[in-house]
Design an enzyme around this catalytic site. Structure first.
Site, PDB file in Angstrom:
ATOM      1  N   ASP A  89       0.872  -1.183   0.000  1.00  0.00           N
ATOM      2  CA  ASP A  89       0.000   0.000   0.000  1.00  0.00           C
ATOM      3  C   ASP A  89       0.905   1.227   0.000  1.00  0.00           C
ATOM      4  O   ASP A  89       2.094   1.162   0.342  1.00  0.00           O
ATOM      5  CB  ASP A  89      -0.955  -0.028   1.207  1.00  0.00           C
ATOM      6  CG  ASP A  89      -2.166   0.888   0.991  1.00  0.00           C
ATOM      7  OD1 ASP A  89      -2.226   1.580  -0.040  1.00  0.00           O
ATOM      8  OD2 ASP A  89      -3.058   0.913   1.873  1.00  0.00           O
ATOM      9  N   CYS A 275     -14.502 -22.529  18.876  1.00  0.00           N
ATOM     10  CA  CYS A 275     -13.604 -22.714  17.734  1.00  0.00           C
ATOM     11  C   CYS A 275     -12.681 -23.879  18.045  1.00  0.00           C
ATOM     12  O   CYS A 275     -12.403 -24.155  19.213  1.00  0.00           O
ATOM     13  CB  CYS A 275     -12.803 -21.427  17.551  1.00  0.00           C
ATOM     14  SG  CYS A 275     -11.426 -21.529  16.403  1.00  0.00           S
ATOM     15  N   CYS A 280      -7.400 -22.480  20.213  1.00  0.00           N
ATOM     16  CA  CYS A 280      -8.598 -22.698  21.029  1.00  0.00           C
ATOM     17  C   CYS A 280      -8.662 -24.116  21.579  1.00  0.00           C
ATOM     18  O   CYS A 280      -9.334 -24.370  22.572  1.00  0.00           O
ATOM     19  CB  CYS A 280      -9.840 -22.357  20.222  1.00  0.00           C
ATOM     20  SG  CYS A 280      -9.858 -20.616  19.747  1.00  0.00           S
TER      21      CYS A 280
END
Ligand code: GUN
Ligand code: ZN
Length: 486
Positions: A89, A275, A280
């Site tokens: 960018d 999740c 997790c």
């Protein structure tokens, strides 16, 4: 040269292939944002989450002497220590946040070319939403001028992104899209939408995407600049966006915010992780809360990346299975703003019609929005051309137990017997009319009325009962209603 190839399609979404100097990537693709100044999750680890392309900020590299020196010597890939495609960018985001940047358009473009970026971006002006028309217009003229300047530079085989701005002024968005297509870029980012994402203004977001897509040709790859939350991926892909960038995985993690495809959770409010990513599975929310900040944030960021890429893969699979509409209609139920944003597709039936494949396997009704799918609109058109039996009175029954010439079905309206076994009406799983939202019956009756008007010289008997009768009113004179069950 055509760098983008479309391999599969569903709704307005597609699976595509984009050719870059560092190899091809498959779209929809998510580009994790790498801040070259902050070693958070190393760029070289991004592949394991599913990343095929990264995005970093050339302006930050340019402004940091050590990075700049390294980039000039070893290229942006050397700075990030990867050999996968990297988009850079330009500093436009800093322009939006700080109002100014200390570099010219030409300088930052040449720098991106010098450091071997795969996709370069001019210094477009991201006008925020609701800017007054004059400001949005003059910003747009600057953006377009800078994009023309970018086209004149020798860039080798690097891809050029031409961002589309225009704030929330739809005529400016369309004009910008027309101009950039005439110029001929390789990627078309829709810019200036971060403030809409942050405030859940999905209605405006969807409107902008639809307006831009109504101008862009189908073969143009579209990047939704700054939309990194997995809750919008399915919707955005279904509207024809191909590339996403995520700074969200890191920004949210720094705030103890845990991403899900349904929205954001605060770590403090989680008792359980919904999740099964490696993070997790290994930790409980309580264990993360007790960690020191650096470890905790890195682990949340890793989870954020796992779920984000999982959602991208789920969307791709939905495109393969032709059930992207079903996935989107499920996702929009995560937030009312998503739901009413998506409902705008009703006003763009002609556009969806151009993209959505007409042959699929199944049609699962997920809510009133299912009635806005092109499959329904196409059926309403198609049934008008079906030949009628040679009888004085033609029977259309809402009750499947009654022998009839045509049947009346929610959403689809009139369905000839010979279409009862075929896609879409014959393959549609829709709840019984008595339990259904009114709108699904209203849309069916609109289709019926068109059918009756179309055959104004013929006579029809409509067999119906129950909830249907509420909507079978003001029928044309060539139809009478016969109550099925008194
Ligand atoms: N990052 C987030 N939004 C934008 C935008 O509109 N333009 C550019 N260049 N970068 C962005
Ligand atoms: Zn997880």
């Amino acid at each position: 040269m055509q760098r983008f190839e479309i391999l599969d399609k569903d709704a307005m979404g597609r699976i595509g292939r984009l050719e870059t100097p560092h190899g091809r990537i498959e779209t929809p693709a998510l580009m994790p944002v790498i801040n070259p100044n902050i070693e958070f999750i190393p760029a070289k680890d991004m592949r394991k989450f599913g990343a095929e392309i990264l995005i970093t900020n050339a302006y930050i590299i340019y402004r940091t002497p050590e990075l700049r020196e390294k980039a000039i010597k070893k290229g942006v890939h050397g700075v990030l220590e990867v050999d996968m495609p990297v988009m850079t960018d330009s500093g436009s985001y800093q322009l939006m946040v700080y109002g100014d940047v200390e570099i010219s358009n030409e300088e930052i473009l040449k720098f991106q070319i010098d450091i071997g970026s795969d996709i370069i971006v001019p210094l477009d002006v991201p006008t925020p939403p609701d800017a007054d028309y004059g400001t949005a217009l003059s910003d747009l003229e600057v953006t377009l001028q800078r994009e023309r300047e970018a086209l004149k530079l020798e860039r080798g085989d690097r891809l050029l992104a031409l961002p589309i701005q225009g704030s929330t002024h739809m005529d400016l968005r369309r004009r910008c899209a027309e101009e950039v297509v005439k110029m001929g870029g390789d990627v078309y980012p829709i810019g200036g939408i971060v403030p809409l994402m942050d405030t859940y203004r999905f209605y405006d977001l969807v409107k902008i995407i639809l307006e831009v897509k109504s101008v862009l040709p189908s073969y143009a790859p579209v990047h939704l600049f700054g939309a990194g939350h997995p809750m919008v991926f399915a919707l955005a892909v279904a509207l024809g966006c191909d590339l996403f960038d995520s700074a969200a995985y890191a920004l949210y993690a720094k705030d103890d915010r845990y991403l899900t495809p349904h929205g954001t959770k605060k770590l403090e409010e989680l008792q359980y992780f919904p999740c099964s990513c490696p993070i997790c599975l290994e930790y409980t929310p309580g264990e993360l809360r007790r960690m020191d900040n650096d470890d905790k944030q890195r682990l949340i960021a890793e989870h954020n990346l796992w779920v984000s890429f999982e959602e991208i893969r789920r969307i791709k699979q939905a495109i393969k299975e032709d059930n992207l509409f079903e996935l989107v209609e499920c996702r929009i139920r995560s937030h009312p703003n998503l739901m009413f944003a998506w409902r705008q597709i009703r006003e763009y039936g002609w556009l969806l019609e151009q993209y959505d494949p007409s042959m699929k396997h199944s049609f699962l009704y997920a809510g009133v929005e299912s009635c806005y799918r092109p499959a329904v609109l196409r059926h309403h058109e198609r049934v008008l051309n079906v030949e009628l039996p040679d009888k004085d009175e033609i029977i259309i029954s809402a009750d499947e137990g009654v022998l009839a010439d045509f049947y009346l079905r929610p959403a689809f309206g009139v369905v000839p017997i010979e279409m009862l076994e075929s896609y879409p009406a014959g393959h549609a799983e829709i709840p019984p009319s008595e339990l259904l939202e009114d709108e699904a019956l209203e849309i069916a009756v609109q289709g019926l009325k068109r059918f009756l008007d179309h055959h104004s010289d013929r006579r029809f008997v409509i067999v119906a009962s129950g909830k249907w009768l509420k909507f079978l009113k003001d029928l044309p004179e060539n139809a009478v209603i016969k109550h099925d069950k008194p």
